[in-house]
Design a protein around this motif. Structure first.
Motif, PDB file in Angstrom:
ATOM      1  N   ILE A  35       1.034  -0.998  -0.126  1.00 52.89           N
ATOM      2  CA  ILE A  35      -0.081  -0.053  -0.005  1.00 52.89           C
ATOM      3  C   ILE A  35       0.737   1.332   0.090  1.00 52.89           C
ATOM      4  CG2 ILE A  35      -1.749   1.300   1.171  1.00 52.89           C
ATOM      5  CD1 ILE A  35      -2.851  -1.482   2.341  1.00 52.89           C
ATOM      6  N   ALA A  36       1.977   1.167   0.869  1.00 55.91           N
ATOM      7  CA  ALA A  36       2.906   2.457   0.834  1.00 55.91           C
ATOM      8  C   ALA A  36       3.430   2.537  -0.566  1.00 55.91           C
ATOM      9  CB  ALA A  36       3.993   2.175   2.054  1.00 55.91           C
ATOM     10  N   ALA A  37       3.793   1.522  -1.356  1.00 56.78           N
ATOM     11  CA  ALA A  37       4.428   1.590  -2.540  1.00 56.78           C
ATOM     12  C   ALA A  37       3.524   2.203  -3.518  1.00 56.78           C
ATOM     13  CB  ALA A  37       4.909   0.252  -3.308  1.00 56.78           C
ATOM     14  N   ALA A  38       2.110   1.944  -3.573  1.00 56.30           N
ATOM     15  CA  ALA A  38       1.131   2.434  -4.312  1.00 56.30           C
ATOM     16  C   ALA A  38       0.985   3.845  -4.254  1.00 56.30           C
ATOM     17  CB  ALA A  38      -0.313   1.734  -4.136  1.00 56.30           C
ATOM     18  N   GLY A  39       1.103   4.434  -2.893  1.00 60.01           N
ATOM     19  CA  GLY A  39       1.059   5.716  -2.407  1.00 60.01           C
ATOM     20  C   GLY A  39       2.297   6.526  -2.864  1.00 60.01           C
ATOM     21  N   ALA A  40       3.560   5.694  -3.058  1.00 60.51           N
ATOM     22  CA  ALA A  40       4.787   6.274  -3.384  1.00 60.51           C
ATOM     23  C   ALA A  40       4.718   6.679  -4.952  1.00 60.51           C
ATOM     24  CB  ALA A  40       5.834   5.375  -2.998  1.00 60.51           C
ATOM     25  N   VAL A  41       4.051   5.498  -5.820  1.00 57.69           N
ATOM     26  CA  VAL A  41       3.845   5.697  -7.271  1.00 57.69           C
ATOM     27  C   VAL A  41       3.192   6.890  -7.559  1.00 57.69           C
ATOM     28  CG1 VAL A  41       2.782   4.737  -9.157  1.00 57.69           C
ATOM     29  CG2 VAL A  41       4.349   3.386  -7.438  1.00 57.69           C
ATOM     30  N   TRP A  42       1.797   7.197  -6.576  1.00 57.25           N
ATOM     31  CA  TRP A  42       1.018   8.546  -6.688  1.00 57.25           C
ATOM     32  C   TRP A  42       2.170   9.512  -6.585  1.00 57.25           C
ATOM     33  CZ3 TRP A  42      -4.262   8.829  -3.828  1.00 57.25           C
ATOM     34  CH2 TRP A  42      -5.201   9.909  -4.454  1.00 57.25           C
ATOM     35  N   ILE A  43       2.870   9.495  -5.476  1.00 54.58           N
ATOM     36  CA  ILE A  43       3.806  10.758  -5.239  1.00 54.58           C
ATOM     37  C   ILE A  43       4.712  11.126  -6.502  1.00 54.58           C
ATOM     38  CG2 ILE A  43       5.549  11.763  -3.569  1.00 54.58           C
ATOM     39  CD1 ILE A  43       4.069  10.284  -1.366  1.00 54.58           C
ATOM     40  N   MET A  44       5.161   9.923  -7.058  1.00 53.66           N
ATOM     41  CA  MET A  44       6.165  10.140  -8.160  1.00 53.66           C
ATOM     42  C   MET A  44       5.200  10.925  -9.336  1.00 53.66           C
ATOM     43  SD  MET A  44       7.744   6.375  -8.533  1.00 53.66           S
ATOM     44  CE  MET A  44       8.595   5.694  -7.225  1.00 53.66           C
TER      45      MET A  44
END
Length: 433
Positions: free
Chosen positions: A88-97
């Motif tokens: 879930i944190a990785a999906a959020g990181a992709v959003w931030i990218m």
């Protein structure tokens, strides 16, 4: 008390859950970073390498459960929760990218570390639990069953996520990832519930430091030989993983769809190989009794032969039957891989002490590190050879031939592996239990 088939399959739900989350991060998010966000392909490659880099901790995770009376369910559930949090944190990181590459990458690093730690803790102790509680005669078949369930989880997640992610948006990716993680956690809880109500086996457990246990294990020639075999065979297994489809395009002139279908044929062959091993340990066991070592040796030998054949056939792409060649390679890979898992479980439960966790952790670390190294070395070798020689066919075929030789070496190493000890277990192979 040994596990019945329904309980083995219930534990397979955990393996299915692990595969479902991992494929979301290594495939779906990989594609989003490279395609939708136009990031360099090395970025997801480096992030995935962080996941592999944590796998040397697997023996420590197994040892932790060993020292806690062999209770593995808390480690499995905790690992799945950690893995889910990382995804879930990785999906959020992709959003931030999408708005800040630097901040997104900074957020992705701890997320992928959590993914690695979670899969290491849960995966190691899941296999250790199976090793401790599955009857010796069932271990190859049980390994096949849980791996087939993992493949089912990979396929189901890929299809479901693909449908839910169109049209793509960062919020949709986060929502899909959260939903898949929630289902995975629920499946894991169902899988481990009640599986450790009784002690696994009566065996002493010394309160000993991890470093001392690791040194004792490595001094055991059977453990050391099998660990070296696992590393060699899994290195060979994964060297071709990332270069098979580029090879199909550069040498055989296949389109993206055709090369994807060729990769699917490899997976179909692997699935059939796993089913054959599963059948040999269940419905056919009364008539055909094939030792685990024979499956491992045969699978490695056939894998090496199929790769050498592919190296030869790549020099004559117009006439070479590449599809049967790839299917045969997958079939051989599936046989040796699940038989090796069965042997891992057998060796993990040996010894006067209950040390299934640290033993399985050692074997799992060798497997995971070989996987990561194989993916890197395979792609690097293909790039280097293509830069050195004018022929794409010669470049790829050199790599495949080398991989085939490593498999043949692994087959020789397999002959040195003694069969795991087996205690009598009347009726252990009755599949309808």
């Amino acid at each position: 008390m040994t596990l019945s088939w329904p309980n083995i399959l219930r534990l397979g739900l955990v393996q299915m859950a692990l595969g479902s989350i991992v494929v979301l991060t290594t495939a779906t998010m990989n594609r989003v970073m490279v395609v939708e966000l136009a990031m360099p392909a090395i970025l997801p490659g480096l992030l995935v390498s962080l996941y592999y880099g944590t796998q040397f901790l697997r023996p420590r995770f197994g040892h932790g459960a060993d020292q806690q009376g062999g209770r593995r369910a808390p480690w499995i559930v905790g690992g799945v929760l950690t893995l889910a949090a990382g995804a879930i944190a990785a999906a959020g990181a992709v959003w931030i990218m999408g708005s800040s590459a630097v901040l997104g990458i900074a957020a992705a690093i701890p997320a992928f570390l959590l993914i690695g730690l979670g899969i290491g803790a849960a995966g190691t102790n899941l296999l250790a639990l199976l090793a401790a509680r599955v009857a010796p005669e069932r271990q190859a078949a049980a390994g096949s069953a849980v791996w087939i369930m993992m493949i089912f989880g990979l396929a189901t997640t890929g299809i479901t996520a693909g449908q839910l992610l169109d049209p793509y948006s960062p919020g949709r990716l986060l929502a899909v990832a959260s939903g898949i993680c929630a289902v995975a956690v629920a499946l894991s809880l169902i899988g481990v519930w009640g599986q450790e109500r009784t002690p696994a086996r009566a065996a002493p457990r010394r309160n000993i430091a991890f470093g001392d246990v690791a040194r004792e294990l490595w001094a055991d020639p059977r453990v050391r030989a099998f660990t070296i075999f696992v590393f060699a065979s899994m290195l060979a297994y994964n060297l071709q993983d990332l270069i098979l489809e580029p090879f199909a395009g550069h040498v055989f002139g296949m389109t993206v769809g055709e090369s994807t279908a060729l990769g699917g044929m490899h997976h179909a062959g692997a699935l059939l190989g796993m089913i054959v091993v599963l059948a040999s340990g269940t419905v056919l066991a009364r008539w055909v009794a094939v030792p685990i070592r024979a499956w491992i040796f045969g699978g490695c030998l056939l894998s090496g032969g199929a790769l050498v054949a592919m190296a030869i056939g790549g020099q004559n792409p117009a006439t070479w039957p590449i599809h049967p060649n790839i299917f045969t390679l997958g079939f051989a890979n599936g046989i040796f891989a699940v038989a090796a898992i069965g042997a891992m479980m057998g060796l993990a439960r040996e010894g006067d002490e209950a040390r299934e966790g640290v033993r399985m952790g050692l074997f799992g670390a060798a497997q995971a590190i070989a996987f990561g190294l194989g993916a890197f070395l395979g792609t690097a070798a293909a790039d280097i050879m293509r830069a050195l020689v004018a022929s794409d066919a010669l470049a790829y075929c050199t790599v495949f031939a080398t991989e085939g030789v490593i498999f043949l070496v692994a087959a020789i190493l397999a002959l040195r592996i003694a069969e795991p000890s087996r205690a009598p277990d009347p009726g252990a192979l009755v599949p309808g239990e």
